[in-house]
Design an enzyme around this catalytic site. Structure first.
Site, short mmCIF file in Angstrom:
data_model
loop_
_atom_site.label_atom_id
_atom_site.label_comp_id
_atom_site.label_asym_id
_atom_site.label_seq_id
_atom_site.Cartn_x
_atom_site.Cartn_y
_atom_site.Cartn_z
N ASP A 31 0.83 -1.22 0.00
CA ASP A 31 0.00 0.00 0.00
C ASP A 31 0.85 1.26 0.00
O ASP A 31 0.66 2.17 0.81
CB ASP A 31 -0.93 0.01 1.22
CG ASP A 31 -1.62 -1.31 1.44
OD1 ASP A 31 -2.03 -1.93 0.45
OD2 ASP A 31 -1.76 -1.71 2.61
N ASN B 23 -17.97 -6.25 0.24
CA ASN B 23 -17.04 -5.99 1.34
C ASN B 23 -16.74 -4.52 1.50
O ASN B 23 -16.61 -4.02 2.62
CB ASN B 23 -15.74 -6.76 1.11
CG ASN B 23 -15.95 -8.25 1.19
OD1 ASN B 23 -16.29 -8.88 0.19
ND2 ASN B 23 -15.76 -8.84 2.36
N GLU C 31 -11.54 -0.64 -3.27
CA GLU C 31 -10.80 -0.03 -2.16
C GLU C 31 -9.59 0.73 -2.72
O GLU C 31 -9.36 0.78 -3.92
CB GLU C 31 -10.35 -1.10 -1.17
CG GLU C 31 -9.38 -2.10 -1.77
CD GLU C 31 -8.99 -3.21 -0.79
OE1 GLU C 31 -9.65 -3.33 0.25
OE2 GLU C 31 -8.03 -3.93 -1.08
N HIS D 163 -3.28 -1.30 -4.96
CA HIS D 163 -3.22 -0.23 -3.95
C HIS D 163 -2.15 0.79 -4.32
O HIS D 163 -1.12 0.90 -3.67
CB HIS D 163 -3.00 -0.77 -2.55
CG HIS D 163 -3.48 0.22 -1.53
ND1 HIS D 163 -4.48 -0.05 -0.64
CD2 HIS D 163 -3.12 1.51 -1.31
CE1 HIS D 163 -4.71 1.02 0.12
NE2 HIS D 163 -3.88 1.99 -0.29
N ARG E 294 4.49 -8.45 -0.39
CA ARG E 294 3.97 -7.43 -1.30
C ARG E 294 4.98 -6.29 -1.29
O ARG E 294 5.15 -5.59 -0.30
CB ARG E 294 2.59 -6.95 -0.84
CG ARG E 294 1.53 -8.03 -0.96
CD ARG E 294 0.16 -7.54 -0.55
NE ARG E 294 0.11 -7.21 0.87
CZ ARG E 294 -0.96 -6.67 1.46
NH1 ARG E 294 -2.03 -6.37 0.76
NH2 ARG E 294 -0.95 -6.43 2.76
#
Length: 347
Positions: free
Chosen positions: A49, A188, A225, A289, A323
């Site tokens: 992120d 979600n 998101e 992200h 990640r």
């Protein structure tokens, strides 16, 4: 930021931009495949992120999620590449109990009205999936100095799963964009937008800009998101992440005219296909992200994101630490829309 497990899905499973930084109205950027070798990827390992912003002091500031989900970190360097080896400072740690006590996710550093703010998501130490959005403030000129003050939770109309707050200014109005589970909608998280009365308070009713409906938005989990905003060529582009955080994770795109009412959901058009996704040939999986930044030349737009170097994951993807933060040029199509290209191979 993650394949989030809401209260509803937790039972069934057994278990958003660099919008605030001023950017020129137009840009001449290289295609996404060109000049990519200027940046060694991964830029920072085991940091998800990622958010990079360049301040007027000439420094690039970098925040990201750490795999332990327990703290907020900050790096700075004069160049993007310099962030790889820059000292990493812990600015804040999770609480031992209560709110802000678990799952510290997706921090973003923004400079607003002469002060520094960090937007982030956090769970409760006693209820780790009670994810909400929070804000820290620092009045010092140097974000590594001064005191980080907790301004509290960003309140929305629903006390529900909420995360990935980002902020940007358009037409003289500061906005907050974020992801949230809205009661009565079987997903979600959806994407929302609202004007702000101060850096930690929204005003008025939020607009729901998008909810996951396409197949590529609902693989594993129904997720929209991680919003990120870039304004170019008479339009406002809002990228977002979709699906579970494994190899299905990908980026979608919403587009609105710069002259439109951004609070009207009808002003936004959604791309019917993902604009950035896993690439087998280049060995990059689950890219998402993202945030946007400007290169050292002050003109070339950059795509900042995370991805893994393998498809198969042993266990819960949220427990897999790999990640890695990656950076590559963001291209532009002749019609003025962004060309995300493909995640470039390691270099």
């Amino acid at each position: 930021m993650h394949a989030r497990i809401s209260r509803r899905t937790a039972l069934s499973a057994g278990a958003l931009a660099l919008g605030a930084t001023a950017m020129p109205a137009t840009a001449t950027a290289a295609p996404a495949s060109a000049a990519a070798a200027r940046y060694a990827n991964p830029l920072v390992r085991q940091r998800a992120d990622p958010h990079i912003t360049r301040h007027t002091d000439g420094f690039y500031y970098y925040t990201a999620t750490v795999p332990e989900y327990d703290r907020l970190i900050l790096r700075r360097a004069r160049t993007i590449g310099g962030l790889a080896d820059a000292d990493e400072v812990v600015l804040w740690r999770e609480h031992a109990s209560g709110p802000m006590g678990a799952h510290i996710w997706a921090p973003e550093l923004h400079r607003v009205d002469g002060r520094w703010y960090i937007y982030f998501a956090a769970g409760d130490a006693e209820d780790v999936w009670r994810i909400r959005m929070y804000v820290l403030e620092n009045a010092a000129a140097d974000p590594f100095a001064g005191e980080w003050v907790e301004k509290g939770q960003i309140a929305t109309p629903w006390d529900s799963f909420a995360l990935d707050a980002t902020t940007f200014v358009h037409g003289g109005t500061r906005y907050l964009a974020w992801a949230q589970e809205e009661p009565g909608i079987d997903s979600n998280s959806n994407l929302y937008l609202a004007p702000m009365s101060d850096p930690w308070t929204i005003s008025g009713a939020p607009a729901r800009l998008s909810q996951p409906t396409y197949d590529w938005e609902t693989r594993g989990y129904a997720v929209n998101e991680g919003p990120a905003v870039i304004q170019r060529n008479g339009r406002v582009f809002l990228s977002y992440s979709a699906s579970a955080t494994d190899a299905n994770y990908c980026l979608g795109l919403l587009t609105a005219s710069a002259e439109a009412d951004l609070m009207d959901p009808a002003s936004w058009a959604k791309s019917p296909e993902p604009v950035f996704r896993s690439d087998e040939e280049n060995g990059q999986y689950g890219p998402g992200h993202n945030s946007f930044a400007l290169a050292e030349d002050g003109r070339t737009d950059l795509l900042v994101y995370h991805a893994r170097q393998y498809r198969e994951i042993d266990g819960d993807p949220l427990l897999d630490p790999n990640r890695h933060t990656r950076v590559q040029p963001l291209g532009w199509h002749p019609d003025g829309t962004p060309d995300f290209g493909a995640p470039v191979p390691d270099a």
